[in-house]
Structure formats: C-alpha cells, structure tokens
Motif scaffolding. Structure first.
Motif, PDB file in Angstrom:
ATOM      1  N   MET A   1       0.843  -1.195   0.000  1.00 44.64           N
ATOM      2  CA  MET A   1       0.000   0.000   0.000  1.00 44.64           C
ATOM      3  C   MET A   1       0.877   1.244   0.000  1.00 44.64           C
ATOM      4  SD  MET A   1      -2.905   1.140   2.751  1.00 44.64           S
ATOM      5  CE  MET A   1      -3.733   2.719   2.613  1.00 44.64           C
ATOM      6  N   THR A   2       0.536   2.237  -0.860  1.00 46.48           N
ATOM      7  CA  THR A   2       1.268   3.483  -0.912  1.00 46.48           C
ATOM      8  C   THR A   2       1.131   4.223   0.415  1.00 46.48           C
ATOM      9  OG1 THR A   2       0.816   3.680  -3.267  1.00 46.48           O
ATOM     10  CG2 THR A   2       1.494   5.685  -2.130  1.00 46.48           C
ATOM     11  N   GLN A   3       2.238   4.824   0.884  1.00 49.22           N
ATOM     12  CA  GLN A   3       2.180   5.608   2.105  1.00 49.22           C
ATOM     13  C   GLN A   3       1.209   6.768   1.923  1.00 49.22           C
ATOM     14  OE1 GLN A   3       3.919   5.537   5.388  1.00 49.22           O
ATOM     15  NE2 GLN A   3       2.147   6.882   5.555  1.00 49.22           N
ATOM     16  N   VAL A   4       0.262   6.896   2.834  1.00 50.80           N
ATOM     17  CA  VAL A   4      -0.748   7.951   2.768  1.00 50.80           C
ATOM     18  C   VAL A   4      -0.552   8.906   3.941  1.00 50.80           C
ATOM     19  CG1 VAL A   4      -3.213   8.417   3.087  1.00 50.80           C
ATOM     20  CG2 VAL A   4      -2.484   6.641   1.495  1.00 50.80           C
ATOM     21  N   TYR A   5      -0.661  10.197   3.646  1.00 49.66           N
ATOM     22  CA  TYR A   5      -0.637  11.220   4.691  1.00 49.66           C
ATOM     23  C   TYR A   5      -1.951  11.988   4.621  1.00 49.66           C
ATOM     24  CZ  TYR A   5       4.327  10.161   5.071  1.00 49.66           C
ATOM     25  OH  TYR A   5       5.531   9.515   5.245  1.00 49.66           O
ATOM     26  N   ASN A   6      -2.673  11.985   5.726  1.00 49.38           N
ATOM     27  CA  ASN A   6      -4.014  12.548   5.787  1.00 49.38           C
ATOM     28  C   ASN A   6      -3.958  13.941   6.413  1.00 49.38           C
ATOM     29  OD1 ASN A   6      -6.704  13.145   6.202  1.00 49.38           O
ATOM     30  ND2 ASN A   6      -7.028  11.568   7.748  1.00 49.38           N
ATOM     31  N   PHE A   7      -4.220  14.983   5.603  1.00 50.98           N
ATOM     32  CA  PHE A   7      -4.159  16.367   6.069  1.00 50.98           C
ATOM     33  C   PHE A   7      -5.542  16.918   6.404  1.00 50.98           C
ATOM     34  CE2 PHE A   7      -0.290  15.693   3.625  1.00 50.98           C
ATOM     35  CZ  PHE A   7       0.675  16.292   4.418  1.00 50.98           C
ATOM     36  N   SER A   8      -6.490  16.045   6.709  1.00 46.87           N
ATOM     37  CA  SER A   8      -7.845  16.462   7.031  1.00 46.87           C
ATOM     38  C   SER A   8      -7.863  17.360   8.273  1.00 46.87           C
ATOM     39  CB  SER A   8      -8.728  15.236   7.279  1.00 46.87           C
ATOM     40  OG  SER A   8     -10.002  15.625   7.756  1.00 46.87           O
ATOM     41  N   SER A   9      -8.807  18.307   8.270  1.00 49.36           N
ATOM     42  CA  SER A   9      -8.927  19.239   9.400  1.00 49.36           C
ATOM     43  C   SER A   9      -9.698  18.636  10.566  1.00 49.36           C
ATOM     44  CB  SER A   9      -9.619  20.518   8.938  1.00 49.36           C
ATOM     45  OG  SER A   9     -10.934  20.238   8.498  1.00 49.36           O
ATOM     46  N   GLY A  10     -10.344  17.510  10.369  1.00 49.35           N
ATOM     47  CA  GLY A  10     -11.064  16.854  11.441  1.00 49.35           C
ATOM     48  C   GLY A  10     -12.420  16.320  10.986  1.00 49.35           C
ATOM     49  N   PRO A  11     -12.720  15.048  11.305  1.00 48.48           N
ATOM     50  CA  PRO A  11     -11.849  14.114  11.999  1.00 48.48           C
ATOM     51  C   PRO A  11     -10.502  13.975  11.293  1.00 48.48           C
ATOM     52  CG  PRO A  11     -14.065  13.220  11.896  1.00 48.48           C
ATOM     53  CD  PRO A  11     -14.046  14.442  11.031  1.00 48.48           C
ATOM     54  N   ALA A  12      -9.476  13.897  12.112  1.00 45.61           N
ATOM     55  CA  ALA A  12      -8.118  14.022  11.605  1.00 45.61           C
ATOM     56  C   ALA A  12      -7.295  12.771  11.880  1.00 45.61           C
ATOM     57  CB  ALA A  12      -7.438  15.239  12.240  1.00 45.61           C
ATOM     58  N   VAL A  13      -6.077  12.807  11.378  1.00 45.55           N
ATOM     59  CA  VAL A  13      -5.153  11.700  11.528  1.00 45.55           C
ATOM     60  C   VAL A  13      -4.923  11.385  13.011  1.00 45.55           C
ATOM     61  CG1 VAL A  13      -3.147  13.253  11.437  1.00 45.55           C
ATOM     62  CG2 VAL A  13      -2.869  10.839  10.849  1.00 45.55           C
ATOM     63  N   LEU A  14      -4.834  10.106  13.311  1.00 46.86           N
ATOM     64  CA  LEU A  14      -4.489   9.636  14.648  1.00 46.86           C
ATOM     65  C   LEU A  14      -3.092   9.020  14.612  1.00 46.86           C
ATOM     66  CD1 LEU A  14      -7.850   7.953  15.683  1.00 46.86           C
ATOM     67  CD2 LEU A  14      -6.736   9.823  16.908  1.00 46.86           C
ATOM     68  N   PRO A  15      -2.386   9.014  15.730  1.00 50.03           N
ATOM     69  CA  PRO A  15      -1.066   8.372  15.746  1.00 50.03           C
ATOM     70  C   PRO A  15      -1.185   6.899  15.362  1.00 50.03           C
ATOM     71  CG  PRO A  15      -1.392   9.686  17.728  1.00 50.03           C
ATOM     72  CD  PRO A  15      -2.721   9.619  17.036  1.00 50.03           C
ATOM     73  N   ARG A  16      -0.311   6.465  14.470  1.00 53.23           N
ATOM     74  CA  ARG A  16      -0.367   5.066  14.028  1.00 53.23           C
ATOM     75  C   ARG A  16      -0.177   4.118  15.210  1.00 53.23           C
ATOM     76  NH1 ARG A  16      -0.499   2.022   9.684  1.00 53.23           N
ATOM     77  NH2 ARG A  16       0.666   0.075   9.543  1.00 53.23           N
ATOM     78  N   GLU A  17       0.697   4.476  16.133  1.00 53.15           N
ATOM     79  CA  GLU A  17       0.940   3.621  17.300  1.00 53.15           C
ATOM     80  C   GLU A  17      -0.335   3.441  18.121  1.00 53.15           C
ATOM     81  OE1 GLU A  17       4.803   5.954  16.555  1.00 53.15           O
ATOM     82  OE2 GLU A  17       2.637   6.276  16.398  1.00 53.15           O
ATOM     83  N   VAL A  18      -1.128   4.500  18.209  1.00 51.36           N
ATOM     84  CA  VAL A  18      -2.384   4.428  18.953  1.00 51.36           C
ATOM     85  C   VAL A  18      -3.359   3.489  18.255  1.00 51.36           C
ATOM     86  CG1 VAL A  18      -4.453   5.760  19.561  1.00 51.36           C
ATOM     87  CG2 VAL A  18      -2.180   6.657  20.105  1.00 51.36           C
TER      88      VAL A  18
END
Length: 356
Positions: free
Chosen positions: A1-18
């Motif tokens: 899977m291509t690395q994805v970076y989510n720049f959404s203003s909310g609901p927003a990205v969560l820490p991958r570790e979480v």
C-alpha cells in the motif's frame, strides 16, 4: 500500500501507534474478554480507563486542583449554548473576540441567551492588538477561539482578563504547553488532536459550577456532569479510550514541550516552502499563522483540480480548503509526522516546476 498522509482538518489523523494498540486490544481489553465498545460505563474496567485518561490529561496540561475535567458529547456546538446557560443570566453581557468562522458561530448562539459585546473583530489575517480591545464593564466572561481551523489564524498569546477567560481550543489543544490557571473554562472537540469524533473535552474551574439557569436542560448543566465524574449518562466510551491512548502516546514522547518543538518544525518547513515559491500565497500575517491549519492558494485557481489530483496520486489526502473559503488547507496536527510534511513540501515544489 502506498504511504498515505491525511491532512484532514477533522476528523483528523491519529497516531499510528495508537491505532495499532487499539487494534491489538479491540476484541479483548487487558484480558477482560471484552472490547471497550462492549463494556458497561459503570463497570470496573471502564472506570480504570476513564480514571487513567483524566490523570494523564492532568499531567500533560498541568491542570491544577480546583478544576474539573469533563468528558462530554455534542462537540463545540453544544458548548456554544452550554456556556451562556451556565455562566450568565439573561441580562448579562459576554465579551467576544471575533477572529473568524468559529468565533462567529459561537457569537450567534450566545446571542440567543445573553447580550454580546464584540471586544475586537479581526479581518481574517491576524489578531487585533490586545491594547485596542474594547471590553465591557462587568462582563460575565471573555470568549475567544485560540485557533481558527478554517482561516488558519492562531493566538500566539493568552489574553489578559479580569473576568473568567473562556476559550475554544478545539484545534490546537495539546499542541503546546498551556497555563490552565489563566482560564475559567477551556473546551474543544476531540477530533483534531485528542481522538475520534464524538468526544468533547471541558476543563472548568470549580467556582464556575453550580450557577446554571433554572431553565437549563439537565444534560446541559456542567454541575450535573461534574458531580457524576462524566458518567451521568453513557459517555462516548470508545472515544474516551482512544483519547486515553493518545494522552499516553504524548507522555511517552516527552509531553507537550517536545510536541511543541515538533509542531514548530513542521509548520516552519511548510510555510517556508510556500513563501519561497512565488506561486503559493497564505492569507495570514506571519505572527498569527497557525501551526495546526495552513491555508494557501495557488497563483492560478484553474490549477486547483490538477493540484488535488496530483496530491492524491502521491498519497497526500484531504488538502482541499473549506467550502466557505476555497483554496487549499493542510492540517498538520500532532499526529502528522514530520515525514508527511516533508512529502507535501516536495510535492509543492514539484508542482511549481511543472505548472508554475
């Protein structure tokens, strides 16, 4: 899977570790045989979850004694009504600083319950000088939004106030250290720096509790929720659980001092790339530029669709600006890694080379 970076203003990205931790515990939390989503909110297991979450949040923010932390629902919109219902009487005046969209939504709702006085009104490019604010005498409280998610305007200071200071911190809470003792009440939706949507955080000074108007619905009375330790009704249990994991993630990474340094690095990198291009423009004056939400425009808006399509092809998602203002917006909350901002900066430069 291509690395994805989510720049959404909310609901927003969560820490991958979480998310990985939640995934591992999804069907069986700590050997209980239950998912957190199945637990009674009054059971021993969830009591442990919410107690730890509150303790970790107090540690992160240095919340002093004399303040209650409430885990609530309804988003900031509920707070826009709860504040005047709990902190004013009908003839009281509320001072507001208007710096953008979310300030104005809060003002509109407050006018249903009390008198509103605009202490200062911004033009969308910054914060009016505090020395020029016109405050009313005997205001019930002073309200401001510390970071306008849509406009990308952020307060670089905490206002002085002789009346309770109330702040909507939905989009920049936990992004930097904070002197909670300066405030009467802090509130914010969780879906940006804290966790998933459905959870609203309120930190309220004890002396502001217990003064709700007689007509205030039970569910909108802060004292009811404070007396029940956020368990008056069934709270958003899974969202609280995820928020607790985020709090531990922050503590493990050095707390808010370390997080602020990372946020400065990310924001500086992105703004420097935009400013150096001669192709992109940012509408906010430098001293008031948000570290969380970076709005920008292309020199030719006819290229907007091509820009967004190219970004998506590179795994750079949710860069379209809010529908009310257009343009672009990159939200770079705590969970956005430095690598994601670097990838966006590379794309910004490449797009100029091919379309500038």
């Amino acid at each position: 899977m291509t690395q994805v970076y989510n720049f959404s203003s909310g609901p927003a990205v969560l820490p991958r570790e979480v998310m990985l931790a939640a995934q591992a515990e999804f069907t069986d939390w700590h050997g209980s045989g239950m998912s957190v989503m199945e637990m009674s909110h009054r059971g021993r297991e969830f009591t442990q979850i919410i107690t730890e979450a509150e303790a970790d949040l107090r540690k992160l923010l240095g919340v002093p004694s004399g303040y209650k932390i409430l885990f609530m629902q309804g988003g900031a919109h509920f707070q826009f009504a709860m504040l005047p219902l709990n902190l004013t009487q009908p003839d009281d005046t509320i001072d507001f600083v208007d710096t953008g969209h979310w300030s104005r939504i809060a003002i509109k709702e407050a006018r249903r319950y009390a008198k509103v006085h605009l202490a200062a009104v911004g033009d969308g490019s910054g914060i009016p000088a505090e020395a020029d604010w016109q405050r009313s005498k005997g205001a019930a409280y002073l309200h401001y939004c510390s970071n306008e998610t849509i406009g990308g305007v952020e307060f670089p200071f905490i206002p002085q106030s002789d009346v309770p200071l109330v702040c909507d911190m939905s989009s920049n809470i936990l992004s930097r250290p904070l002197d909670v003792s300066r405030f009467g009440l802090i509130y914010g939706g969780a879906q940006k720096n804290i966790g998933p949507s459905g959870l609203t955080l309120v930190i309220v000074r004890d002396d502001l509790l217990g003064h709700a108007r007689s007509e205030t619905p039970t569910m909108l009375d802060y004292q009811i929720h404070a007396a029940a330790d956020s368990l008056y009704n069934t709270p958003p249990t899974y969202a609280i659980y995820i928020a607790g994991l985020v709090f531990k993630w922050l503590l493990d990474r050095g707390g808010l001092v370390a997080m602020e340094q990372q946020n400065i690095e990310k924001a500086s990198m992105l703004y420097e790339t935009l400013d150096a291009s001669g192709f992109y423009s940012c509408p906010v004056e430098r001293p008031y530029r948000s570290r969380m939400n970076v709005p920008f425009r292309l020199a030719d808006e006819r290229l907007d669709d091509a820009f967004l399509e190219g970004a998506k092809a590179r795994g750079l998602l949710q860069l379209k600006g809010h529908r009310s203002v257009g343009g672009m917006r990159a939200s770079i909350y705590n969970a956005m890694p430095v690598e994601g901002v670097k990838a966006l900066c590379d794309y910004l430069r490449d797009f100029v080379r091919t379309h500038g």
